[in-house]
Design a protein around this motif. Structure first.
Motif, PDB file in Angstrom:
ATOM      1  N   HIS A  77       0.879  -1.180   0.000  1.00 48.60           N
ATOM      2  CA  HIS A  77       0.000   0.000   0.000  1.00 48.60           C
ATOM      3  C   HIS A  77       0.910   1.223   0.000  1.00 48.60           C
ATOM      4  O   HIS A  77       1.346   1.669   1.072  1.00 48.60           O
ATOM      5  N   TRP A  94      -5.875  -0.769  13.764  1.00 50.98           N
ATOM      6  CA  TRP A  94      -4.750  -0.178  13.018  1.00 50.98           C
ATOM      7  C   TRP A  94      -5.281   0.565  11.792  1.00 50.98           C
ATOM      8  O   TRP A  94      -4.847   1.689  11.504  1.00 50.98           O
ATOM      9  N   LEU A  95      -6.256  -0.038  11.096  1.00 51.55           N
ATOM     10  CA  LEU A  95      -6.863   0.642   9.934  1.00 51.55           C
ATOM     11  C   LEU A  95      -7.513   1.947  10.376  1.00 51.55           C
ATOM     12  O   LEU A  95      -7.307   3.000   9.772  1.00 51.55           O
ATOM     13  N   THR A  99      -4.355   4.102   9.383  1.00 48.58           N
ATOM     14  CA  THR A  99      -4.377   3.945   7.925  1.00 48.58           C
ATOM     15  C   THR A  99      -5.398   4.856   7.252  1.00 48.58           C
ATOM     16  O   THR A  99      -5.060   5.591   6.322  1.00 48.58           O
ATOM     17  N   ARG A 202     -11.053  -3.277  -1.455  1.00 49.23           N
ATOM     18  CA  ARG A 202     -10.085  -3.385  -0.342  1.00 49.23           C
ATOM     19  C   ARG A 202     -10.179  -4.735   0.332  1.00 49.23           C
ATOM     20  O   ARG A 202      -9.218  -5.483   0.391  1.00 49.23           O
ATOM     21  N   GLU A 233      -7.123 -12.637   6.907  1.00 45.44           N
ATOM     22  CA  GLU A 233      -5.872 -12.153   7.511  1.00 45.44           C
ATOM     23  C   GLU A 233      -5.855 -12.325   9.029  1.00 45.44           C
ATOM     24  O   GLU A 233      -4.864 -12.762   9.594  1.00 45.44           O
ATOM     25  N   SER A 294       4.213  -8.195   7.962  1.00 48.56           N
ATOM     26  CA  SER A 294       2.915  -7.650   8.367  1.00 48.56           C
ATOM     27  C   SER A 294       2.206  -8.615   9.312  1.00 48.56           C
ATOM     28  O   SER A 294       1.635  -8.208  10.326  1.00 48.56           O
ATOM     29  N   ILE A 298       1.347  -6.969  12.879  1.00 45.38           N
ATOM     30  CA  ILE A 298       0.009  -6.687  13.414  1.00 45.38           C
ATOM     31  C   ILE A 298      -0.669  -7.939  13.975  1.00 45.38           C
ATOM     32  O   ILE A 298      -1.864  -7.947  14.234  1.00 45.38           O
ATOM     33  N   ASP A 320       3.656  -5.746   2.160  1.00 41.38           N
ATOM     34  CA  ASP A 320       2.430  -5.188   2.742  1.00 41.38           C
ATOM     35  C   ASP A 320       2.694  -3.916   3.547  1.00 41.38           C
ATOM     36  O   ASP A 320       2.018  -3.643   4.538  1.00 41.38           O
TER      37      ASP A 320
HETATM   38  N1  GUN Z   1      -7.124  -5.345   5.143  1.00 46.09           N
HETATM   39  C1  GUN Z   1      -7.824  -4.330   4.605  1.00 46.09           C
HETATM   40  N2  GUN Z   1      -7.067  -3.267   4.372  1.00 46.09           N
HETATM   41  C2  GUN Z   1      -5.845  -3.573   4.770  1.00 46.09           C
HETATM   42  C3  GUN Z   1      -4.601  -2.870   4.781  1.00 46.09           C
HETATM   43  O1  GUN Z   1      -4.494  -1.709   4.365  1.00 46.09           O
HETATM   44  N3  GUN Z   1      -3.540  -3.550   5.274  1.00 46.09           N
HETATM   45  C4  GUN Z   1      -3.639  -4.828   5.726  1.00 46.09           C
HETATM   46  N4  GUN Z   1      -2.544  -5.429   6.190  1.00 46.09           N
HETATM   47  N5  GUN Z   1      -4.780  -5.500   5.736  1.00 46.09           N
HETATM   48  C5  GUN Z   1      -5.865  -4.889   5.258  1.00 46.09           C
END
Ligand code: GUN
Ligand code: ZN
Length: 428
Positions: A77, A94-95, A99, A202, A233, A294, A298, A320
């Motif tokens: 990103h 974190w988002l 972000t 996204r 994730e 990443s 996180i 990432d």
């Molecule tokens: N999942 C949705 N947006 C993101 C992002 O910007 N980074 C990460 N690591 N996971 C996400």
């Protein structure tokens, strides 16, 4: 004189070292040579042979350095460059904390241009010559990215990030705007110079079913584009997806139902997959992208690299950034090695090198164009100094073979190991 003859150690692959024994598909030369003619590689071989064949070429002798393809970062990103290493949060927090506010700042096209410049300078300094980047929801952030990369002659993948819910009002688009703006950006950028467009929802939590469905329709209208997103994730994220899409069989199904699963689909993270998802990804020939710095930074979990390779799912490797904690694909390879160790598996340096170059290129459907030292391949090259620091050098003095001389740079190297980068046949 348009021909440059690079001399040094060379490493090339004649196959996938995750599917065949690495010894059988790996070709290392101490006395290697690479002939660059304009923007492409014309020949790869021994220094003696190529010196005889191309007596007029301009010779650049890198001594014991390793000449390899530029690194390919398959998921990043760029808008998060300035918030890398932000402390103390897991994915959703974190988002929201770091972000989204930063991505909002890129609505200002001047700032977006500055960040794109800064990101691409840092990436090149680390030997990364191609990346697949998410931009922001603002089309101007996509323009800034492709314009800046175009000036550097780089082959890059990117796309407007689409979100129509669960993000700040200033950052979201709508179903129609996501479609219209993505389509306009495809027309403007896909295939222009070395640019490749990726349709970019996204992730399922920030798109309504209608938006996912509309982007699926756009992908079927423009099947030459890639599609990039996030998948499975973090545990809280997966539970949220289940709440938002109660009828979905699993996370992948939230893409599959809406036309967002296909061979040109690239799914970042993909850590906590169910067996149906793994089978489906393999069946359609899609790729998943491992983002190890990443995933540890996180706190997302341990990617099953060897399991997914065995299941014949396409694999890429990525920083990432800014969820990832390093711009360096060397550091990223080191983290992949460490995560595999925690899963009880050992990745050979040949496999790591393949993943960071040819594997990622393949995941992005750029094989035959980049990611390999071979005739006809675009001349994006990274020259690595395998003795870049005193700590690495003292270990290398103790090495018994090429792999032992390379592995310390994988584990301990950074941008100081990058002696030279070539983009489309030009030293940068
Ligand atoms: N999942 C949705 N947006 C993101 C992002 O910007 N980074 C990460 N690591 N996971 C996400
Ligand atoms: Zn990401």
């Amino acid at each position: 004189m348009n021909q440059n003859l690079l001399l040094g150690q060379t490493l090339r692959f004649d196959g996938d070292p995750f599917q065949s024994p690495w010894q059988e598909v790996t070709n290392h030369r101490h006395d290697g040579a690479v002939l660059i003619d304009d923007g492409h590689i014309l020949a790869v071989g021994s220094r003696e042979k190529l010196l005889a064949e191309f007596p007029e070429a301009n010779i650049i002798d890198y001594g014991n350095d390793l000449i390899m393809p530029g690194f390919v970062d398959a998921h990043v990103h760029y808008p998060q460059t300035a918030i890398i290493a932000s402390w103390g949060k897991r994915l959703i927090d974190w988002l929201n904390s770091y972000t989204f506010p930063e991505e909002m700042r890129l609505h200002d096209p001047t700032y977006a241009g500055e960040v794109a410049n800064s990101y691409l300078d840092i990436a090149l300094a680390h030997g990364t010559t191609t990346m697949a980047s998410f931009c922001t929801t603002a089309p101007s952030s996509v323009n800034a990215y492709f314009e800046t990369a175009g000036k550097r002659g780089m082959r890059v993948v990117g796309g407007k990030t689409c979100m129509d819910r669960n993000a700040p009002a200033g950052l979201i688009d709508t179903v129609q705007r996501a479609y219209d703006e993505s389509k306009e950006l495809i027309d403007r950028w896909h295939g222009k110079g070395r640019a490749i467009y990726a349709i970019t929802p996204r992730f399922s939590p920030t798109s309504t079913a209608e938006q996912l469905n509309t982007l699926g329709a756009l992908w079927s209208e423009r099947p030459e584009c890639l599609m990039q997103t996030h998948l499975s994730e973090q545990a809280e994220e997966i539970a949220w997806v289940q709440d938002l899409f109660p009828s979905a069989r699993d996370y992948l199904d939230t893409y599959e139902q809406y036309g967002l699963l296909g061979a040109r689909g690239v799914y970042g993270h993909s850590i906590h997959l169910k067996s149906r998802e793994i089978d489906k990804l393999a069946e359609v020939g899609a790729a998943v992208v491992h983002c190890p710095t990443s995933n540890t930074f996180i706190g997302s979990g341990l990617f099953d690299l060897m399991g997914l390779a065995k299941a014949q799912v396409g694999l890429g490797l990525a920083s990432d950034v800014g969820g990832g904690s390093s711009f360096s694909m060397l550091r990223t390879m080191a983290a992949a090695y460490e995560v595999a160790q925690l899963k009880g598996a050992v990745i050979h340096p040949a496999q790591l090198m393949w993943l960071a170059t040819e594997g990622s290129a393949k995941a992005l459907h750029l094989e035959g164009l980049i990611g390999k030292l071979g005739p006809g391949i675009e001349a994006d090259i990274c020259v690595l100094n395998l003795n870049s620091t005193s700590a690495i050098d003292q270990r290398v003095k103790n090495a018994n073979n090429f792999w032992e001389s390379l592995f310390p740079t994988i584990m301990m190297g950074d941008d100081r190991a990058v002696r030279q980068v070539w983009v489309a046949g030009k030293a940068v």
